[in-house]
Structures are given as C-alpha cells and as structure tokens.
Write a protein that holds these residues in place. Structure first.
Motif, PDB file in Angstrom:
ATOM      1  N   PRO A   9      14.300 -10.556  32.173  1.00  9.57           N
ATOM      2  CA  PRO A   9      13.052 -10.637  32.876  1.00  9.57           C
ATOM      3  C   PRO A   9      12.292  -9.415  33.215  1.00  9.57           C
ATOM      4  O   PRO A   9      13.144  -8.455  33.736  1.00  9.57           O
ATOM      5  CB  PRO A   9      13.637 -11.251  34.386  1.00  9.57           C
ATOM      6  N   ILE A  10      11.130  -9.391  33.042  1.00 11.76           N
ATOM      7  CA  ILE A  10      10.321  -7.888  33.293  1.00 11.76           C
ATOM      8  C   ILE A  10       9.316  -8.247  34.418  1.00 11.76           C
ATOM      9  O   ILE A  10       8.509  -8.982  34.086  1.00 11.76           O
ATOM     10  CB  ILE A  10       9.794  -7.461  31.861  1.00 11.76           C
ATOM     11  N   ALA A  11       9.794  -7.735  35.460  1.00 12.97           N
ATOM     12  CA  ALA A  11       8.914  -8.132  36.375  1.00 12.97           C
ATOM     13  C   ALA A  11       7.754  -7.153  36.995  1.00 12.97           C
ATOM     14  O   ALA A  11       7.924  -6.018  37.189  1.00 12.97           O
ATOM     15  CB  ALA A  11       9.663  -8.448  37.929  1.00 12.97           C
ATOM     16  N   VAL A  12       6.456  -7.620  36.596  1.00 12.66           N
ATOM     17  CA  VAL A  12       5.247  -6.701  36.822  1.00 12.66           C
ATOM     18  C   VAL A  12       4.096  -7.683  37.465  1.00 12.66           C
ATOM     19  O   VAL A  12       4.658  -8.894  37.803  1.00 12.66           O
ATOM     20  CB  VAL A  12       4.873  -6.252  35.203  1.00 12.66           C
ATOM     21  N   GLY A  13       3.203  -7.171  37.778  1.00 11.50           N
ATOM     22  CA  GLY A  13       2.148  -7.632  38.354  1.00 11.50           C
ATOM     23  C   GLY A  13       1.721  -9.012  37.338  1.00 11.50           C
ATOM     24  O   GLY A  13       1.976  -8.854  36.080  1.00 11.50           O
ATOM     25  N   SER A  14       1.145 -10.156  37.730  1.00 15.85           N
ATOM     26  CA  SER A  14       0.621 -11.148  36.935  1.00 15.85           C
ATOM     27  C   SER A  14      -0.248 -10.692  35.853  1.00 15.85           C
ATOM     28  O   SER A  14      -0.475 -11.041  34.589  1.00 15.85           O
ATOM     29  CB  SER A  14      -0.113 -12.463  37.669  1.00 15.85           C
ATOM     30  N   GLY A  15      -1.225  -9.499  36.231  1.00 17.13           N
ATOM     31  CA  GLY A  15      -2.138  -9.036  35.086  1.00 17.13           C
ATOM     32  C   GLY A  15      -1.389  -8.303  34.004  1.00 17.13           C
ATOM     33  O   GLY A  15      -1.593  -8.647  32.989  1.00 17.13           O
ATOM     34  N   ASP A  64      11.410 -10.175  43.487  1.00 15.36           N
ATOM     35  CA  ASP A  64      11.731  -9.646  44.759  1.00 15.36           C
ATOM     36  C   ASP A  64      12.168 -10.800  46.178  1.00 15.36           C
ATOM     37  O   ASP A  64      12.923 -10.361  46.616  1.00 15.36           O
ATOM     38  CB  ASP A  64      10.329  -9.203  45.427  1.00 15.36           C
ATOM     39  N   SER A  65      11.938 -12.129  45.776  1.00 18.23           N
ATOM     40  CA  SER A  65      12.273 -13.165  46.445  1.00 18.23           C
ATOM     41  C   SER A  65      13.800 -13.218  46.336  1.00 18.23           C
ATOM     42  O   SER A  65      14.325 -14.095  46.920  1.00 18.23           O
ATOM     43  CB  SER A  65      11.370 -14.387  46.429  1.00 18.23           C
ATOM     44  N   GLY A  66      14.086 -12.989  45.097  1.00 14.48           N
ATOM     45  CA  GLY A  66      15.449 -13.389  44.498  1.00 14.48           C
ATOM     46  C   GLY A  66      15.906 -14.577  43.718  1.00 14.48           C
ATOM     47  O   GLY A  66      16.754 -15.096  43.564  1.00 14.48           O
ATOM     48  N   LEU A  67      14.722 -15.339  43.542  1.00 16.25           N
ATOM     49  CA  LEU A  67      14.518 -16.799  42.876  1.00 16.25           C
ATOM     50  C   LEU A  67      15.258 -16.746  41.611  1.00 16.25           C
ATOM     51  O   LEU A  67      15.975 -17.277  41.115  1.00 16.25           O
ATOM     52  CB  LEU A  67      13.054 -17.145  42.783  1.00 16.25           C
ATOM     53  N   LEU A  68      14.800 -15.609  40.611  1.00 19.04           N
ATOM     54  CA  LEU A  68      15.269 -15.199  39.298  1.00 19.04           C
ATOM     55  C   LEU A  68      16.804 -14.953  39.227  1.00 19.04           C
ATOM     56  O   LEU A  68      17.399 -15.429  38.319  1.00 19.04           O
ATOM     57  CB  LEU A  68      14.724 -13.990  38.429  1.00 19.04           C
ATOM     58  N   PHE A  87      15.777 -23.260  47.035  1.00 17.49           N
ATOM     59  CA  PHE A  87      16.122 -21.985  47.186  1.00 17.49           C
ATOM     60  C   PHE A  87      15.213 -21.515  48.565  1.00 17.49           C
ATOM     61  O   PHE A  87      14.224 -21.659  48.742  1.00 17.49           O
ATOM     62  CB  PHE A  87      15.388 -21.269  45.969  1.00 17.49           C
ATOM     63  N   GLY A  88      16.222 -20.733  49.149  1.00 14.34           N
ATOM     64  CA  GLY A  88      15.542 -20.204  50.465  1.00 14.34           C
ATOM     65  C   GLY A  88      15.958 -21.014  51.754  1.00 14.34           C
ATOM     66  O   GLY A  88      15.873 -20.238  52.898  1.00 14.34           O
ATOM     67  N   ALA A 146       6.633 -16.594  50.207  1.00 18.27           N
ATOM     68  CA  ALA A 146       8.094 -16.221  49.709  1.00 18.27           C
ATOM     69  C   ALA A 146       8.341 -14.861  50.090  1.00 18.27           C
ATOM     70  O   ALA A 146       9.068 -14.689  50.750  1.00 18.27           O
ATOM     71  CB  ALA A 146       8.330 -16.709  48.560  1.00 18.27           C
ATOM     72  N   THR A 147       7.460 -13.949  49.622  1.00 22.08           N
ATOM     73  CA  THR A 147       7.828 -12.477  49.916  1.00 22.08           C
ATOM     74  C   THR A 147       7.704 -12.218  51.438  1.00 22.08           C
ATOM     75  O   THR A 147       8.476 -11.606  51.933  1.00 22.08           O
ATOM     76  CB  THR A 147       6.687 -11.596  49.072  1.00 22.08           C
ATOM     77  N   PHE A 148       6.804 -12.938  52.105  1.00 21.38           N
ATOM     78  CA  PHE A 148       6.478 -12.485  53.460  1.00 21.38           C
ATOM     79  C   PHE A 148       7.658 -13.220  54.225  1.00 21.38           C
ATOM     80  O   PHE A 148       8.349 -12.411  55.270  1.00 21.38           O
ATOM     81  CB  PHE A 148       5.237 -13.253  54.104  1.00 21.38           C
TER      82      PHE A 148
END
Lengths: 284, 233
Positions: free
Chosen positions: A65-71, A44-48, A261-262, A199-201
C-alpha cells in the motif's frame, strides 16, 4: 591489526548483531505482490492494517500500500505505477476513467466529511446547510485551514467553496499542504475551522479541542471507489492482481470487516460498506 | 510535556519487552543505513582521494559538486531515484521500487558526496610532502597511499560517522522509494512520521529515542575503534 581491518571488524560485529536481533524477514510469504495506491485516510485510520493481511490470506496476493493523497494516487494509476486504486475523489476519478486506462470502478464504502471547529463556533454555522456555512465562515473572516494538497478532501473543500460562491483568499484562509492529521493539529492550535473526513477526525479527536460543528449535508458524502488499472496505462501493470484486489474488497469478508472497523476503539464504525450500490443510491 | 514522558516510557517498554515490530524496524534501519554508508565509502573514498592528490581536469568542479552535494535534500534524491525505478522508468524492469535495495541506493546517493568532500578535505590536511617522503624511503606508490590513509584514519572514521548520521536520520528518500511498507521497508524515521500522522505522539517519540540509541551505539563502536589508536597528547 590496521585501522581498516579494525573498522571492518566493528562493522562486521554490528551486522552480526543485526542478524541475531532480527526476526526472520517479516515480508509476505506470497510470491506475487501488487501495488495499491490509496489515500492517507485509509492508512492513518488503521483500516489497511486490518484488511490487507486478510486479503493476502484469502488470495495469495501480497499488497504494497502506497498511501498518498488521492491526486497523487490517481496520477500513479494513470502512469501505470500502481495496479489498483482505492480513492475518494470522484471528479478526478471520472477524468481518469475517461482516459481509458482503467478497468472496473466499483463503490467500496463511504463515510462523510465533517466541518470541525472551535466548540464556541465563532461564525455560528451549526444549523446551516454546508454551502451556506462555508459562505458564513468566509464572510465573518473566521480562520479556516485547508489541506491544500490536491487530496480528495482538498478537492471536496474546493467544490464546497464553489457551491458557496466564495473564492477563498485572505488572511483568514491558510493552507498547510499536509495530511489530515497534521492539518487538524494546525486548525486546533489556531482555533480555526477545517474540513475533515470523519474517520481521521474520530481516530484523532482525543488530542484535539476541535468539535464537529456541521455535518449531514448530502454534499458532505465521502465515497471510496476501487479502480482497476489495465496494461493500457503501462506494460508492467498486473491485471490479475488488480482483479484479485477488486473482487476481494467488494466480497463479503472484506465488506464485513469494513463495517465493523472502529466499533471497539471509537464506539462507532468509521466506514459504511457499500459494495453493489451505486453512488446515486447514496445520494451522491 | 506528558507526551515526552510517555514517549520515554513507551521507548523503554518497546526496547525491554522486545516488541517484534520495533525490532524488525530497528534491524532494517541498521541494515539499510549501514549498507548505504559502506557503499558510499567504497565509492567516495577513491574519488575523494583522487580529488585530494591528483591534478586532473574538472577536479575543482568535482569538489564543488561534492561540497554542494553535502546539502543535497534527501527528498530530491528520493524523487530522482523513484522516477528512475518507476515501472515506466529506465530501471523499471528491475522491480526495485518499494524494496530495501531501493532505499540503499537512495541513501548511498545521499552519503557519497559527503564522503567525497570530507575525504578530500581530510587528505589535503596532511603535509603534501608526506607521499614524496614515503616514496623516497622506498615505498611503492600503493604502500605510500595506504600509509597516507592510515595517517588520516581519524578524520576518515569521522567521515564514516558523518555518512551514517546523514542517512540514518533522513526520512524523505526512505519514505518515497521505500513506501513505508510494514515489515518490509518501514524504518525508524518513516515509522515516526506515520505515528505522528496517526496522532500517536508518544509512539512517535519512542521511535525517535530508539533511533538516537541506535545511532549512539554505532557511533560509540566506531569512536572506540578510532580513539584506541588516537595519539594521546
């Protein structure tokens, strides 16, 4: 001309249109591709979007890249459904390492979590250590919105409640079960506090009235590790791909890209590169 | 409201300037969802026809299952297909997870019950004497069946539109089995979700409008073909 052939003609025409309108498949030219299970914050931050094309260029490995929660990402690793993980949930990571299915686990970067809330700070937590701030929110009954999705951020929030000696429950405590972006919007609409990665904020604050009301405590450190998965997790794991990714992301080019980045978009970097350091050195 | 207007402007800009990413995403959306719809029609029409015309054991159960399947949540289908296609799953050796082929499989599974149920309903509407009369007139069974399908062409085209509408608009299965990989498995719905979670609302709305335009173009084509031969009353 019967109806079936007429329909076939229409569909064939449509497919032809697709064929003409589409640029050549934009898929990676590399023949080898590996699966990276990671957290929503890196996507979501665009880093990838910045890192992965460079990785493919340097190593010849295409990355899915499969972006899911860390869990969920850690669970994918445990089952051998991913070759490598980039995650930020240290306690869960150590449990995974203990199962013996992982190879190297290295520090990649960090930023920090921040407590965000209404500018008026109704609970008055600005100057408090973070555990005390959380306890104060609970005591004052100020609204708090939780991710509630077993993500790295949610795991940290639960640790903070524990440190505060609070069992969060009641009308003031709400759980979205959604990603960081969605949770920030809910907190914004409700005039509530929430815990976010910086980062997201920063990437989303333009549309939000929320402000950072508490930050800087050592308990808020947000550390990202890369973890190699080995064939012990599943026979189709690609250890060469995992090794290539780990080597690359702690290498000089990736570390420099992470550090920069950013800066142009948000005026400050979203992550601090940390290759070669240990979590203890960061104070985590 | 600003976001909506910005979304319109952004959609126009993306479409008019021929933005490459948008075209890739739109083309893939069309390819995946049309292929899945055709596959669902190929599988569903024979089953639906059989359920309408032939008495066989389990016929009502098949219809009840198909009717229930019309409400099948895409995210549940996506989960099943994902587990089947996992490296550790029964079909893991195919390496299909996170490819457009996996999305076609999942979307075809979503659309097939719709095709079966609506085909059966469409054919059952036709006078049951129709087949008997055709055969009495000397038509072979196959010719009579084709005549029946021709008689039901208008509802059958509607079946096709319902199937396409169901899959082109779903996001749960596409996200789960496709993984929303840029340039590979990103379709309009998953792109809109990603833009939303990034806080890019105007872009998300733009993707939504492109999706509507696409669905309209496809349905307009089919409707034109349908109405050309519709009896005017």
């Amino acid at each position: 001309m019967g109806v079936p052939s007429r329909v076939a003609a229409v569909l064939a025409g449509l497919l032809l249109l697709v064929g003409c309108g589409a640029p050549p498949a934009a898929g990676p030219s590399a023949e080898r591709s590996l699966i990276l299970a990671t957290t929503t914050s890196t996507q979501d931050s665009g880093l990838l979007d910045v890192l992965l094309p460079a990785m493919t260029e340097d190593t010849g490995w295409a990355v899915k890249p499969i972006a899911v929660g860390s869990g969920a990402a850690i669970e994918m690793g445990r089952r051998g459904e991913a070759d490598v993980l980039l995650v930020h949930s240290p306690a869960a990571e150590e449990e995974l390492v203990a199962t013996g299915v992982t190879g190297r686990r290295l520090l990649v970067m960090h930023n920090d979590f921040v407590l965000v809330g209404p500018a008026t700070d109704p609970a008055g937590i600005r100057e408090l250590p973070v555990a005390e701030a959380m306890a104060t929110i609970a005591r004052s009954g100020s609204a708090f919105v939780s991710r509630g999705d077993e993500s790295g951020t949610h795991a940290r929030e639960k640790q903070l409640w524990e440190a505060a000696g609070v069992d969060p429950d009641g009308v003031w405590y709400r759980s979205t079960g959604q990603g960081m972006g969605a949770t920030l919007r809910v907190a914004d609409e409700a005039g509530a506090y929430t815990l976010s990665d910086r980062a997201t904020f920063l990437a989303q604050r333009d549309g939000l009235r929320l402000q950072i009301v508490n930050s800087g405590d050592a308990r808020l450190l947000n550390i990202y590790h890369v973890i190699e998965i080995t064939p012990a997790a599943g026979e189709r794991v690609q250890p060469e791909g995992a090794a290539a990714f780990v080597d690359w992301i702690v290498g000089p080019r990736a570390q420099q890209m992470i550090g920069e980045f950013g800066t142009t978009e948000f005026g400050e970097p979203l992550f601090t590169p940390d290759a070669g350091k240990t979590a203890e050195q960061l104070g985590g | 409201m600003d976001v909506l207007l910005d979304g319109f402007a952004e959609a126009l800009r993306l479409l008019l300037t021929g933005d490459e990413d948008t075209w890739t995403i739109t083309a893939l959306t069309l390819q995946v969802s049309l292929t899945a719809s055709l596959l669902a029609l190929l599988i569903g029409i024979p089953f639906g026809t059989a359920a309408a015309l032939v008495r066989f054991p389990g016929r009502r159960v098949l219809l009840a299952v198909a009717n229930t399947g019309m409400g099948l949540p895409p995210v549940v289908v996506g989960l099943f297909v994902t587990v089947l296609l996992w490296r550790s799953g029964p079909l893991g050796g195919l390496g299909l997870l996170y490819t457009p082929a996996a999305m076609v499989i999942a979307q075809a599974a979503i659309a097939t019950p719709i095709v079966i149920a609506l085909t059966a309903a469409a054919l059952q509407q036709i006078d049951p004497e129709f087949l008997v009369q055709m055969q009495a007139l000397g038509a072979t069974r196959a010719r009579a069946l084709l005549a029946l399908l021709d008689e039901a062409r208008l509802p059958l085209l509607a079946v096709g539109m319902a199937a396409f509408g169901a899959v082109v608009s779903e996001v749960g299965a596409a996200q789960m089995v496709g993984g929303n990989l840029a340039g590979e498995t990103r379709v309009l719905t998953t792109a809109a979700v990603l833009a939303t979670s990034r806080g890019q609302f105007a872009l998300a709305i733009a993707f939504g409008l492109v999706l509507l335009t696409l669905a309209f173009a496809v349905n307009l084509s089919i409707t034109l073909a349908q109405q050309q031969r519709a009896p005017v009353r």
